[in-house]
Design an enzyme around this catalytic site. Structure first.
Site, PDB file in Angstrom:
ATOM      1  N   ASP A  13      34.659  59.614 -78.183  1.00  0.00           N
ATOM      2  CA  ASP A  13      35.824  60.335 -77.666  1.00  0.00           C
ATOM      3  C   ASP A  13      36.215  61.542 -78.511  1.00  0.00           C
ATOM      4  O   ASP A  13      37.392  61.874 -78.637  1.00  0.00           O
ATOM      5  CB  ASP A  13      37.035  59.377 -77.517  1.00  0.00           C
ATOM      6  CG  ASP A  13      36.701  58.184 -76.645  1.00  0.00           C
ATOM      7  OD1 ASP A  13      35.938  58.360 -75.683  1.00  0.00           O
ATOM      8  OD2 ASP A  13      37.195  57.076 -76.942  1.00  0.00           O
ATOM      9  N   GLU A  14      35.230  62.194 -79.070  1.00  0.00           N
ATOM     10  CA  GLU A  14      35.492  63.357 -79.932  1.00  0.00           C
ATOM     11  C   GLU A  14      35.702  64.632 -79.118  1.00  0.00           C
ATOM     12  O   GLU A  14      36.069  65.674 -79.668  1.00  0.00           O
ATOM     13  CB  GLU A  14      34.334  63.578 -80.914  1.00  0.00           C
ATOM     14  CG  GLU A  14      34.068  62.436 -81.905  1.00  0.00           C
ATOM     15  CD  GLU A  14      33.079  61.411 -81.365  1.00  0.00           C
ATOM     16  OE1 GLU A  14      32.758  61.451 -80.159  1.00  0.00           O
ATOM     17  OE2 GLU A  14      32.642  60.558 -82.161  1.00  0.00           O
ATOM     18  N   LYS A  16      33.165  65.394 -76.496  1.00  0.00           N
ATOM     19  CA  LYS A  16      31.793  65.815 -76.141  1.00  0.00           C
ATOM     20  C   LYS A  16      31.758  66.460 -74.755  1.00  0.00           C
ATOM     21  O   LYS A  16      31.087  67.468 -74.539  1.00  0.00           O
ATOM     22  CB  LYS A  16      30.832  64.598 -76.186  1.00  0.00           C
ATOM     23  CG  LYS A  16      30.710  63.967 -77.564  1.00  0.00           C
ATOM     24  CD  LYS A  16      29.884  62.716 -77.558  1.00  0.00           C
ATOM     25  CE  LYS A  16      30.522  61.533 -76.852  1.00  0.00           C
ATOM     26  NZ  LYS A  16      31.703  60.954 -77.531  1.00  0.00           N
ATOM     27  N   GLY A  17      32.500  65.840 -73.810  1.00  0.00           N
ATOM     28  CA  GLY A  17      32.510  66.354 -72.436  1.00  0.00           C
ATOM     29  C   GLY A  17      32.955  67.805 -72.390  1.00  0.00           C
ATOM     30  O   GLY A  17      32.321  68.646 -71.753  1.00  0.00           O
ATOM     31  N   GLY A  40      33.130  57.946 -71.275  1.00  0.00           N
ATOM     32  CA  GLY A  40      34.078  58.659 -70.408  1.00  0.00           C
ATOM     33  C   GLY A  40      34.213  60.049 -70.991  1.00  0.00           C
ATOM     34  O   GLY A  40      34.767  60.208 -72.068  1.00  0.00           O
ATOM     35  N   HIS A  41      33.643  61.029 -70.328  1.00  0.00           N
ATOM     36  CA  HIS A  41      33.624  62.397 -70.851  1.00  0.00           C
ATOM     37  C   HIS A  41      34.517  63.285 -69.987  1.00  0.00           C
ATOM     38  O   HIS A  41      34.308  63.394 -68.778  1.00  0.00           O
ATOM     39  CB  HIS A  41      32.181  62.929 -70.884  1.00  0.00           C
ATOM     40  CG  HIS A  41      31.316  62.174 -71.847  1.00  0.00           C
ATOM     41  ND1 HIS A  41      29.990  62.464 -72.058  1.00  0.00           N
ATOM     42  CD2 HIS A  41      31.598  61.136 -72.669  1.00  0.00           C
ATOM     43  CE1 HIS A  41      29.502  61.624 -72.959  1.00  0.00           C
ATOM     44  NE2 HIS A  41      30.459  60.807 -73.336  1.00  0.00           N
ATOM     45  N   ARG A 144      12.169  42.722 -72.235  1.00  0.00           N
ATOM     46  CA  ARG A 144      11.166  43.033 -71.205  1.00  0.00           C
ATOM     47  C   ARG A 144      11.385  42.301 -69.878  1.00  0.00           C
ATOM     48  O   ARG A 144      10.452  41.935 -69.187  1.00  0.00           O
ATOM     49  CB  ARG A 144       9.745  42.784 -71.744  1.00  0.00           C
ATOM     50  CG  ARG A 144       9.428  43.724 -72.890  1.00  0.00           C
ATOM     51  CD  ARG A 144       8.312  43.247 -73.735  1.00  0.00           C
ATOM     52  NE  ARG A 144       8.684  42.057 -74.464  1.00  0.00           N
ATOM     53  CZ  ARG A 144       7.983  41.537 -75.450  1.00  0.00           C
ATOM     54  NH1 ARG A 144       6.853  42.110 -75.819  1.00  0.00           N
ATOM     55  NH2 ARG A 144       8.385  40.456 -76.071  1.00  0.00           N
ATOM     56  N   GLN A 225      29.137  57.976 -76.785  1.00  0.00           N
ATOM     57  CA  GLN A 225      29.697  57.207 -77.906  1.00  0.00           C
ATOM     58  C   GLN A 225      29.693  58.076 -79.178  1.00  0.00           C
ATOM     59  O   GLN A 225      29.821  59.280 -79.082  1.00  0.00           O
ATOM     60  CB  GLN A 225      28.937  55.881 -78.122  1.00  0.00           C
ATOM     61  CG  GLN A 225      29.170  54.859 -77.008  1.00  0.00           C
ATOM     62  CD  GLN A 225      28.310  55.088 -75.778  1.00  0.00           C
ATOM     63  OE1 GLN A 225      27.098  55.208 -75.885  1.00  0.00           O
ATOM     64  NE2 GLN A 225      28.922  55.132 -74.620  1.00  0.00           N
ATOM     65  N   ALA A 300      39.188  57.089 -71.749  1.00  0.00           N
ATOM     66  CA  ALA A 300      38.876  57.706 -70.459  1.00  0.00           C
ATOM     67  C   ALA A 300      38.121  56.741 -69.542  1.00  0.00           C
ATOM     68  O   ALA A 300      37.980  56.987 -68.350  1.00  0.00           O
ATOM     69  CB  ALA A 300      38.051  58.975 -70.682  1.00  0.00           C
ATOM     70  N   VAL A 415      41.054  74.011 -79.433  1.00  0.00           N
ATOM     71  CA  VAL A 415      42.512  73.958 -79.639  1.00  0.00           C
ATOM     72  C   VAL A 415      43.261  73.497 -78.386  1.00  0.00           C
ATOM     73  O   VAL A 415      44.465  73.666 -78.265  1.00  0.00           O
ATOM     74  CB  VAL A 415      43.030  75.336 -80.111  1.00  0.00           C
ATOM     75  CG1 VAL A 415      42.528  75.658 -81.511  1.00  0.00           C
ATOM     76  CG2 VAL A 415      42.648  76.448 -79.130  1.00  0.00           C
TER      77      VAL A 415
END
Ligand code: GDP
Ligand code: IMO
Ligand code: MG
Length: 434
Positions: A13-14, A16-17, A40-41, A144, A225, A300, A415
């Site tokens: 949740d940094e 990325k999206g 969740g992006h 497998r 993630q 998200a 920002v």
């Protein structure tokens, strides 16, 4: 041509999206390579909110090709729903701009039941998973017994694989987890139509990527993630079930390491975590509360409240090494506006020792106390700033200090959630000098 991997350096949740959507403008293709709809992006475009769980965050750019690699675990119901929701909002989604790897594993109903059942059984030792069946699906892949997209789209193979695996799954569900059994006929009734819908999208992703490489298109690899949720390098067992580090972009998409030219580490200006597990800089006071509120820190995917704390550069430095970062993108700097003092964790105190490297043993990490450096805060609104020189002096000093502590160049400062609320200091697609 320059191929870039974007990964999370913390616990997900940094942002990325947002950054993938922004960088996708320049890329020909955007590829997810691991995880599933546990992700969740979020993208905010012209004030409109989009949350993507499984479709790459390049999808809002109509001319870009989005690929779901072999390393991803895909819940077909969620994928189809996401496709429909995008179409309903006027976004074109077709086999021209969205393809799924033949080798990607399919999340089945029993994976979700097992995820829920085993969390329930663990009681207060539960991991706090997203309940999307991610771990059980990866388990089947590794042992497998998984079902891949090439199996799903062939009804004969699908039915045969299902009939082999179901007795075992039902034994485990009923007798061990005390959950309800799943029924073959109802799975077939549900999944065969999914196969019909998705068949035109199933392709050899590695081959498509190799053509893009020949055409010298920029390729963007979108991690899900964060590094500290990585199955090998994260805070095990409080992790997800895939490798989230940049190295897995190759494995999870079917491309070799010589084709990767840069790795951008996403760094939230503070730290958050959803679910259980150690978090040395977690705040349980009004500042933590304030960050949670101002940052709207709710998951998200599951809507859970995210735990919040100060920026931990022991964590981010660890990620810089594990991913060989070539640059970082700092997000949500605006959320720290208004604080008198901003703290950065530079090391941990463990018993009598000062640790500067992230410890592996959970027991050690749980006993670590953060050592902080105090920096003066800033109060001017920064949410419209696009030029670094317009940032308040103390905000610039904060970013500079992060850059020094992590020993990695800050290339992007975010920002606000919108595309325009971004300061680009260095274009990540410019090849790093050797
Ligand atoms: P991801 O999983 O890494 O893509 O991140 P999420 O989408 O789960 O969470 C990031 C949240 O922060 C989303 O709600 C974004 O819209 C929002 N966001 C991203 N960048 C910024 C920023 O610079 N400032 C603020 N205030 N919000 C941001
Ligand atoms: P994005 O891509 C934050 C967390 C869960 C749980 C642990 C294991 O949006 O950053 P799982 O369902 O994967 O088996 O759960 O991992 N988790 C995330 N936390 N962001 C994510 O994704 C996450 N995906 C999984 O909360 O603690
Ligand atoms: Mg997220």
């Amino acid at each position: 041509m320059s191929n870039i991997v974007v990964i999370g350096t913390q616990w997900g949740d940094e942002g990325k999206g947002k950054v993938v959507d922004l960088l996708a403008r320049k890329a020909g293709m955007v590829v997810r390579f691991q995880g599933g709809n546990n992700a969740g992006h979020t993208m905010v475009v012209d004030g409109e909110l989009f949350i993507s769980h499984i479709i790459p965050s390049g999808i809002l750019h109509p001319e870009k090709v989005c690929l779901i690699g072999n390393g991803v675990v895909v819940d077909p119901a969620v994928l189809i729903q996401e496709m429909q929701q995008l179409r309903a909002r006027g976004i074109s989604v077709s086999p021209r701009n969205l393809m799924i790897s033949e080798n990607a594993h399919v999340i089945m109903p029993y994976h979700k039941s097992i995820d829920h059942g085993s969390e329930r059984l663990k009681g207060d030792k539960k991991l706090g998973t997203t309940g999307r069946g991610i771990g059980p699906c990866y388990e089947d892949k590794v042992t497998r017994r998984g079902i891949r997209f090439c199996d799903l789209i062939d009804p004969e193979v699908f039915e045969e694989k299902l009939s082999i695996i179901l007795p075992e799954k039902n034994f485990y569900l009923k007798d061990f987890l005390k959950s309800e059994a799943v029924d073959q006929e109802s799975i077939l009734r549900e999944y065969l139509p999914y196969a019909d819908t998705l068949r035109p999208h199933v392709a050899n992703i590695s081959l498509i990527l190799s053509r893009a490489v020949k055409a010298e298109d920029h390729i963007l690899f979108e991690g899900a993630q964060g590094t500290h949720l990585d199955i090998d390098h994260g805070t095990y067992p409080y992790v997800t079930s895939s490798n989230t580090v940049a190295g897995n972009a190759c494995c999870g998409a079917g491309i070799g390491p010589t084709r990767i030219h840069g790795v951008i580490g996403m760094v939230k200006a503070y730290t958050t975590r959803v679910g259980r597990g150690p978090f040395p800089t977690e705040l349980h006071d009004e500042i933590g509360e304030r960050i949670q509120q101002k940052g709207a820190e709710f998951g998200a995917t599951t809507g859970r409240r995210r735990r919040c704390g100060w920026l931990d550069t022991v964590v981010v430095r660890n990620a810089a090494r594990l991913n060989s970062l070539t640059g970082i993108a700092i997000t949500k700097l605006d959320v720290l506006t208004g604080l008198k003092t901003v703290k950065i964790c530079t090391a941990y105190r463990y018993k009598e020792d000062r640790l500067t490297e992230f410890p592996t043993a959970l027991k050690v990490l749980e006993e670590c106390e953060p050592i902080y450096e105090d920096l003066p805060g800033w109060s001017d609104d920064i949410t419209a700033i696009q030029d670094v020189d317009d940032l308040p002096k103390n905000a610039r000093a904060y970013v500079k200090r992060v850059e020094e502590l992590v020993e990695t160049q800050v290339q992007i400062i975010s920002v606000g959630p919108g595309r325009k609320q971004t300061v680009v200091l260095q274009d990540p697609f410019d090849r790093p000098k050797p």
